[in-house]
Write a protein that holds these residues in place. Sequence first.
Motif, PDB file in Angstrom:
ATOM      1  N   UNK A 109       0.814  -1.214   0.000  1.00 40.43           N
ATOM      2  CA  UNK A 109       0.000   0.000   0.000  1.00 40.43           C
ATOM      3  C   UNK A 109       0.847   1.263   0.000  1.00 40.43           C
ATOM      4  N   UNK A 110       0.393   2.245  -0.764  1.00 44.73           N
ATOM      5  CA  UNK A 110       0.972   3.588  -0.680  1.00 44.73           C
ATOM      6  C   UNK A 110       0.314   4.344   0.471  1.00 44.73           C
ATOM      7  N   UNK A 111      -1.005   4.197   0.596  1.00 46.50           N
ATOM      8  CA  UNK A 111      -1.769   4.769   1.708  1.00 46.50           C
ATOM      9  C   UNK A 111      -2.709   3.720   2.253  1.00 46.50           C
ATOM     10  N   UNK A 112      -2.736   3.430   3.527  1.00 45.70           N
ATOM     11  CA  UNK A 112      -1.703   3.836   4.475  1.00 45.70           C
ATOM     12  C   UNK A 112      -0.379   3.198   4.074  1.00 45.70           C
ATOM     13  N   UNK A 113       0.730   3.920   4.290  1.00 40.77           N
ATOM     14  CA  UNK A 113       2.009   3.409   3.805  1.00 40.77           C
ATOM     15  C   UNK A 113       2.377   2.124   4.542  1.00 40.77           C
ATOM     16  N   UNK A 114       2.629   1.077   3.764  1.00 39.53           N
ATOM     17  CA  UNK A 114       3.026  -0.213   4.332  1.00 39.53           C
ATOM     18  C   UNK A 114       4.361  -0.569   3.692  1.00 39.53           C
ATOM     19  N   UNK A 115       5.408  -0.503   4.476  1.00 35.53           N
ATOM     20  CA  UNK A 115       6.760  -0.684   3.938  1.00 35.53           C
ATOM     21  C   UNK A 115       7.090  -2.144   3.718  1.00 35.53           C
ATOM     22  N   UNK A 116       8.264  -2.409   3.120  1.00 35.99           N
ATOM     23  CA  UNK A 116       8.686  -3.784   2.846  1.00 35.99           C
ATOM     24  C   UNK A 116       8.660  -4.623   4.123  1.00 35.99           C
ATOM     25  N   UNK A 117       8.095  -5.807   4.038  1.00 37.00           N
ATOM     26  CA  UNK A 117       8.070  -6.707   5.191  1.00 37.00           C
ATOM     27  C   UNK A 117       6.975  -6.391   6.196  1.00 37.00           C
ATOM     28  N   UNK A 118       6.235  -5.303   5.990  1.00 33.80           N
ATOM     29  CA  UNK A 118       5.157  -4.970   6.923  1.00 33.80           C
ATOM     30  C   UNK A 118       3.821  -5.427   6.353  1.00 33.80           C
ATOM     31  N   UNK A 119       2.872  -5.629   7.267  1.00 32.72           N
ATOM     32  CA  UNK A 119       1.553  -6.068   6.822  1.00 32.72           C
ATOM     33  C   UNK A 119       0.482  -5.151   7.381  1.00 32.72           C
ATOM     34  N   UNK A 120      -0.519  -4.921   6.588  1.00 32.53           N
ATOM     35  CA  UNK A 120      -1.634  -4.084   7.027  1.00 32.53           C
ATOM     36  C   UNK A 120      -2.707  -4.954   7.660  1.00 32.53           C
ATOM     37  N   UNK A 121      -3.221  -4.497   8.803  1.00 30.92           N
ATOM     38  CA  UNK A 121      -4.381  -5.126   9.416  1.00 30.92           C
ATOM     39  C   UNK A 121      -5.360  -3.990   9.722  1.00 30.92           C
ATOM     40  N   UNK A 122      -6.395  -3.890   8.919  1.00 26.16           N
ATOM     41  CA  UNK A 122      -7.272  -2.708   8.999  1.00 26.16           C
ATOM     42  C   UNK A 122      -7.895  -2.520  10.386  1.00 26.16           C
ATOM     43  N   UNK A 123      -8.442  -3.565  11.035  1.00 27.37           N
ATOM     44  CA  UNK A 123      -9.096  -3.290  12.325  1.00 27.37           C
ATOM     45  C   UNK A 123      -8.153  -2.684  13.367  1.00 27.37           C
ATOM     46  N   UNK A 124      -6.878  -3.082  13.372  1.00 29.16           N
ATOM     47  CA  UNK A 124      -5.992  -2.569  14.413  1.00 29.16           C
ATOM     48  C   UNK A 124      -5.132  -1.399  13.930  1.00 29.16           C
ATOM     49  N   UNK A 125      -5.175  -1.069  12.652  1.00 26.96           N
ATOM     50  CA  UNK A 125      -4.276  -0.016  12.174  1.00 26.96           C
ATOM     51  C   UNK A 125      -4.707   1.340  12.726  1.00 26.96           C
ATOM     52  N   UNK A 126      -3.723   2.179  13.011  1.00 28.31           N
ATOM     53  CA  UNK A 126      -4.048   3.477  13.599  1.00 28.31           C
ATOM     54  C   UNK A 126      -3.549   4.613  12.716  1.00 28.31           C
ATOM     55  N   UNK A 127      -3.112   4.265  11.529  1.00 25.37           N
ATOM     56  CA  UNK A 127      -2.520   5.298  10.699  1.00 25.37           C
ATOM     57  C   UNK A 127      -3.534   5.842   9.692  1.00 25.37           C
ATOM     58  N   UNK A 128      -3.193   6.929   9.043  1.00 29.07           N
ATOM     59  CA  UNK A 128      -4.073   7.514   8.028  1.00 29.07           C
ATOM     60  C   UNK A 128      -3.923   6.762   6.718  1.00 29.07           C
ATOM     61  N   UNK A 129      -4.903   6.797   5.802  1.00 27.62           N
ATOM     62  CA  UNK A 129      -6.204   7.404   5.980  1.00 27.62           C
ATOM     63  C   UNK A 129      -7.006   6.703   7.067  1.00 27.62           C
ATOM     64  N   UNK A 130      -7.822   7.480   7.730  1.00 25.77           N
ATOM     65  CA  UNK A 130      -8.522   6.972   8.900  1.00 25.77           C
ATOM     66  C   UNK A 130      -9.678   6.046   8.524  1.00 25.77           C
ATOM     67  N   UNK A 131     -10.082   5.271   9.507  1.00 22.31           N
ATOM     68  CA  UNK A 131     -11.310   4.471   9.370  1.00 22.31           C
ATOM     69  C   UNK A 131     -12.466   5.297   9.899  1.00 22.31           C
ATOM     70  N   UNK A 132     -13.680   4.855   9.590  1.00 27.48           N
ATOM     71  CA  UNK A 132     -14.830   5.536  10.177  1.00 27.48           C
ATOM     72  C   UNK A 132     -15.980   4.560  10.375  1.00 27.48           C
ATOM     73  N   UNK A 133     -16.808   4.927  11.349  1.00 29.80           N
ATOM     74  CA  UNK A 133     -18.053   4.213  11.610  1.00 29.80           C
ATOM     75  C   UNK A 133     -19.161   5.207  11.279  1.00 29.80           C
ATOM     76  N   UNK A 134     -20.075   4.803  10.414  1.00 31.45           N
ATOM     77  CA  UNK A 134     -21.171   5.688  10.013  1.00 31.45           C
ATOM     78  C   UNK A 134     -22.497   5.147  10.547  1.00 31.45           C
ATOM     79  N   UNK A 135     -23.289   6.041  11.098  1.00 32.14           N
ATOM     80  CA  UNK A 135     -24.657   5.698  11.506  1.00 32.14           C
ATOM     81  C   UNK A 135     -25.593   6.644  10.768  1.00 32.14           C
TER      82      UNK A 135
END
Length: 304
Positions: free
Chosen positions: A129-155
Amino acid sequence: MKRAERIERIDASEFARSYMKPGRPVIVTDAMQGWAALEKWTPAWLAETHGDEKVPTYGTYFDFRGAMKLRDYVERYLGDTPRQPIRYARWFTLHQPVPNAERFPWADAIFTHLEPDWRHPYFLPRSGYLFPFVGPGEELDIPSSTTVPSKALYLSPAGAVTNLHLDYWGSDALLVQIHGRKEVVLYHPDDSRYLMRVDEASAMMGTSGGRRLVDIRNPDLELFPDFHQAVPAVHDVLEPGEIAYIPMAWLHHVDTLSTSITLTWNLVHQASFRTWFRWVSESPPAKEIDDIRYILYDDPHRLP
Ligand SMILES: O=C(O)CCC(=O)C(=O)O
Ligand SMILES: [Fe+2]
């Protein structure tokens, strides 16, 4: 109605190759199996367990209309006779330093509480990923990620509207429908010329990053004389348990059909780098470049 393509059992490399790279919208129907969120997250449950937390509310667009306790929002706007005008709750995790956290309550604490109830969708790549930036050897886990772009909950209650818009930084979006139904209208980027004006007057009006967009329910034909040339590529209903992939640069409009809970986040994967670079280098106003610069170099919450 032009139904969306619906798929299931798609692996992540196939998803990147066939949907992210060409920018092809799709609905994945089997990605929430085993998520506690599907049964558990209801407005009443959220009010009961997190009622004292404050949520930001909005009108028909990303126009902030004040914050209130979640309990009060659910009672006033998601009950049997919702108070008018309708309010939309969009609760984002922190992605900007704000001097006055009281005025704009971020959703980080609730996302920490809700984390065990959902998963990184199995069809989304873990890396590259370019956004959120995930460097070599790193893995993205959306539920626990705290970096931008942000997550949101909509009601949102039935009748709530998100007017036609593009998501920020030319990013892709995921709409994860947990509860209730939403009607989704998507236009191919080639139709943007009929639906959007990027000119000096629009920039001066301070509309969505210098863009002026047609209201598809009530088009101003003087400003958008060719509106009827635009034909939605997708006009469909997102059901609970379904995840919509909205590729970068696709204008979209969303109507809530019944009391809804949606999870959402944005991303840019290397599969779509060429499209993304063309978009940021050719079309957006300079403000978006400033945002990207902030995320990459100045944001205290970015990944190391
Ligand atoms: O779910 C909605 O109402 C619209 C979501 C969306 O397009 C966005 O937040 O950018
Ligand atoms: Fe959007």
